[in-house]
Design an enzyme around this catalytic site. Structure first.
Site, PDB file in Angstrom:
ATOM      1  N   HIS A 129      -5.336  -9.053  -7.179  1.00 27.15           N
ATOM      2  CA  HIS A 129      -4.171  -8.904  -8.059  1.00 27.15           C
ATOM      3  C   HIS A 129      -4.160 -10.016  -9.089  1.00 27.15           C
ATOM      4  O   HIS A 129      -4.474 -11.167  -8.792  1.00 27.15           O
ATOM      5  CB  HIS A 129      -2.866  -8.939  -7.262  1.00 27.15           C
ATOM      6  N   LEU A 161       3.658  -1.876  -2.865  1.00 23.21           N
ATOM      7  CA  LEU A 161       2.818  -2.261  -3.988  1.00 23.21           C
ATOM      8  C   LEU A 161       2.680  -3.783  -4.082  1.00 23.21           C
ATOM      9  O   LEU A 161       3.684  -4.491  -4.213  1.00 23.21           O
ATOM     10  CB  LEU A 161       3.398  -1.698  -5.290  1.00 23.21           C
ATOM     11  N   ASP A 162       1.444  -4.250  -4.008  1.00 24.00           N
ATOM     12  CA  ASP A 162       1.110  -5.670  -4.182  1.00 24.00           C
ATOM     13  C   ASP A 162       1.821  -6.579  -3.184  1.00 24.00           C
ATOM     14  O   ASP A 162       2.077  -7.750  -3.466  1.00 24.00           O
ATOM     15  CB  ASP A 162       1.435  -6.130  -5.613  1.00 24.00           C
ATOM     16  N   GLU A 163       2.132  -6.059  -1.993  1.00 26.24           N
ATOM     17  CA  GLU A 163       2.839  -6.865  -1.001  1.00 26.24           C
ATOM     18  C   GLU A 163       2.114  -6.916   0.342  1.00 26.24           C
ATOM     19  O   GLU A 163       2.700  -7.282   1.353  1.00 26.24           O
ATOM     20  CB  GLU A 163       4.267  -6.334  -0.802  1.00 26.24           C
TER      21      GLU A 163
END
Length: 277
Positions: A186, A221-223
């Site tokens: 990311h 998402l992105d976690e």
């Protein structure tokens, strides 16, 4: 002579290190390296043990299982090269870095194939003689596109999927096929600047550091559980384009370091966190 890594994850209790290492000694195994961690908040014990000798996997795991408290998870694996499929869109920096390091032995991965939703990076894959498959999303529903990708991915039987700037959000149905086996890079030091145009966001905020985060993919998402992060200093003189250029350098470095940690069995996932030895 075999060398394997024993991963122990269980409820914490007195004497666990002695109990586990005593079983290994009874099996005539040499302990090359041992690392442990206790999460006092959760009452969990984690240990990574590198073993050498004639290893009977089933007997060793059964004997260790007998000395551990409940809620235990054991894994005995071979450290080293794993088979991966890399998923890409159009950006070349992360893929190029992985290809170079894999080719010259700087990264313990076997890149079985590259899948892109555009053909932009096929020439790069061809230079390293790695199969490249374009699976376009154009004209397809998300489900149809993912089913085509999954069918192709499954044919390669990878240990891990690596999202090297793959710019599409994966559905829970896709992610559940490879739990804790999908690694993403990311473009920010999460949780800051999630979503689109992160370097533009960073420039608009006048940040003094930029970074990148490699993490396992989950349904948020992105976690997902974080594997590796890094940052570099910047200042007010940097344009958004210069920030992006610096950011690409951090991204490729963090991704390759995260992959090496995973390949060497140095990462344990629990809940939405990781223990990295």
């Amino acid at each position: 002579m075999q060398r394997k890594v024993l991963i122990t994850d269980c409820a914490d209790a007195p004497g666990l290190i002695t109990k586990i290492t005593s079983v290994c000694f009874a099996h005539g195994l040499n302990i090359i390296k041992n690392s442990e961690f206790v999460d006092n908040a959760q009452g969990r014990f984690f240990m990574r043990t590198e073993l050498e000798g004639m290893i009977d996997d089933q007997r060793l795991l059964a004997d260790i299982d007998n000395v551990l408290p409940e809620q235990r998870h054991l894994k005995l694996v071979t450290k080293g090269t794993k088979r991966i499929v890399v998923m890409v869109t159009k950006e070349a920096h992360c893929l190029g870095d992985l290809l170079m390091k894999a080719y010259y032995g700087g990264l313990d991965v076997d890149i079985a194939a590259i899948i892109g939703n555009y053909s932009s990076l096929k020439p790069l894959a061809d230079k390293f003689d790695i199969p490249f498959h374009e699976v376009s999303h154009e004209g397809l529903t998300r489900h149809e596109h993912e089913q085509q990708m999954l069918k192709l991915i499954d044919s390669y039987q990878p240990d891990y999927l690596v999202l090297a700037k793959f710019m599409r959000v994966l559905t829970p149905e896709f992610v559940e096929q490879y739990p804790n086996k999908i690694i993403n890079i990311h473009h920010s030091f999460l949780p800051a600047f999630v979503g689109a145009a992160p370097y533009r966001q960073a420039w608009e905020r006048g940040v003094k550091i930029i970074g990148a985060t490699a993490h396992f993919v989950n349904n948020c998402l992105d976690e997902g559980p974080i594997i590796k992060q890094d940052v570099i200093p910047v200042d007010h003189t940097y344009s958004a384009e210069e920030l992006a250029k610096c950011g690409r350098d951090v991204e490729k470095s963090v991704l390759s370091k995260a992959l090496q940690l995973v390949m060497q069995e140095d990462v344990i996932v629990y809940g939405n966190k990781t223990v990295v030895f």
